[in-house]
Design an enzyme around this catalytic site. Structure first.
Site, PDB file in Angstrom:
ATOM      1  N   LYS A   1       0.906  -1.205   0.196  1.00 25.92           N
ATOM      2  CA  LYS A   1      -0.072   0.094  -0.043  1.00 25.92           C
ATOM      3  C   LYS A   1       0.774   1.253   0.000  1.00 25.92           C
ATOM      4  CE  LYS A   1      -3.928  -2.439  -0.033  1.00 25.92           C
ATOM      5  NZ  LYS A   1      -4.797  -2.477  -0.937  1.00 25.92           N
TER       6      LYS A   1
ATOM      7  N   SER B   1      -2.310 -12.331   5.240  1.00 31.24           N
ATOM      8  CA  SER B   1      -2.899 -12.144   3.813  1.00 31.24           C
ATOM      9  C   SER B   1      -1.697 -12.654   2.946  1.00 31.24           C
ATOM     10  CB  SER B   1      -3.049 -10.410   3.522  1.00 31.24           C
ATOM     11  OG  SER B   1      -1.739  -9.734   3.606  1.00 31.24           O
TER      12      SER B   1
END
Length: 395
Positions: free
Chosen positions: A87, A325
């Site tokens: 991100k 994740s």
């Protein structure tokens, strides 16, 4: 909207230095009589991009996959960005884009964004770098480490009910903006074209460059959908974004929580088991992101939270600290590599974030308890252990 032509991509990408960043430096740091390039960043956000690949075939072997047939699994370590997640790219792209369009001004604008954590951290560190106030809304299930990171970077954190996932955080963000007298701006990570754009312009070219164009399968989780969309558009080609196909036969595989199979459902597939909350932070946001290019996906692989945790732990055991994740994505990639049709294929899986950010996640509950129960041990001669709280000289 810009995407290089196939020929230009092959030429430019192969020529990039591994240490270069995806954006220009602000100017020369040193003047010399000869042209010289020093690998020195002028600000933290200039360190974003050019993350390495790592061989993960050890994972395949541990799961009984026959690697003698030529199948190879590589992980793209986005966990090595300045704030330790994929991100970082998105945060910079959103802010760069808003600044270029004149939508935000340092010292005046307030950045407000719903986030599951890592996008918020990226926005917070770049907001701090450039002089913006930042308010982030996030579901209460997000780890304490993420909250602490945000607050340490000067951001204001507002928690929302876990039952409403990201849609609830978005509603709260809109409410906050309404009270900021026109100074608040929601950058809309789930809808903003700058999201997939940064992956068309950086992540995709990096994967293509570092695999010498040999990539056959790209596996990525879906949070906002920007990574899988942008990388696939760059490599498979996209008329909409003027991307000439480099390798249209590459398979784009999306990963989502088995407990929340919204993307599978959107593509007409069947959900598996009970649907609801899951434990894979950073994926399964409770919506199908508008930025996700559903048409470019070849397959969606669901992974149960328990399997994601198990794989994440296995990756720690080979010396690769990752979050849950990453466990989900590598679990899916491992199952893909086990298929007969994967013989001789090169599979690249995204490793979205660093594992230290998840120590309060349930996957670390047993280790946390063990760490907290550790006690000090007595020292050998000539130390007198009574001085350190022990009952006798030798402890």
């Amino acid at each position: 909207m810009f995407c290089r032509t196939a020929a230009a991509a092959r030429l430019v990408v192969s020529a990039q230095r591994p240490g270069a960043t995806f954006a220009s430096r602000s100017g020369p740091l040193f003047a010399t009589s000869q042209t010289r390039h020093l690998n020195v960043a002028s600000r933290p956000s200039d360190l974003i991009g050019n993350t390495p690949l790592i061989d993960l075939n050890k994972i395949l072997v541990a799961h009984g996959v026959d690697v003698s047939n030529g199948v190879k699994l590589l992980g793209k370590l986005e966990s090595l960005g300045p704030c330790s997640s994929v991100k970082d790219r998105l945060g910079r792209s959103l802010i760069d884009d808003a600044e270029a369009k004149g939508l935000i001004t340092p010292g005046e604008s307030v950045l407000v964004e719903p986030t599951s954590g890592n996008t918020g951290i990226a926005l917070a560190f770049i907001a701090r770098e450039r002089g913006y106030k930042c308010i982030l809304t996030m579901p209460e299930t997000m780890s304490v480490e993420r909250r602490m990171m945000l607050m340490a970077l000067g951001a204001e954190v507002v928690l929302t009910p876990k039952e409403t996932a990201v849609p609830g955080a978005l509603a709260k963000a809109k409410e906050i903006v309404e009270g900021l007298d026109g100074k608040g701006v929601i950058l809309q990570q789930f809808e903003n074209e700058a999201n997939a754009k940064v992956h068309r312009e950086t992540t995709g070219p990096e994967v293509w460059r570092d695999t010498d164009g040999e990539i056959d399968v790209f596996v990525s989780g879906v949070g906002t959908g920007g990574t899988i969309s942008g990388v696939s558009q760059f490599i498979k080609g996209s008329e909409k974004y003027n991307c000439e196909p480099l390798k249209p036969e590459m398979k784009a595989i999306a990963v989502e929580p088995m407990e929340q199979m919204l993307i599978t459902d959107a593509l007409g597939g069947k959900k598996i088991g009970e649907q609801g909350p899951h434990k894979i932070q950073g994926m399964g946001a409770g919506l199908v992101p508008k930025i996700l290019d559903l048409d470019i996906l070849d397959e969606v692989v669901p992974v149960h939270s328990d399997d994601a945790v198990t794989m994440a732990n296995e990756m720690w055991m080979i010396g690769l600290p990752v979050g849950v994740s990453s466990g989900a994505i590598v679990s899916a990639a491992t199952s893909i590599c086990a298929r007969p049709e994967s013989a001789g294929k090169l599979v690249v899986a995204v490793i979205p974030s660093f594992g230290e950010r998840y120590f309060t996640h349930p996957m670390f509950a047993e280790i946390k308890q063990s760490a907290e129960s550790l006690t000090k041990q007595p020292l050998p001669e000539p130390f007198d252990n009574r001085e350190y709280g022990f009952m006798t000289e030798r402890g």
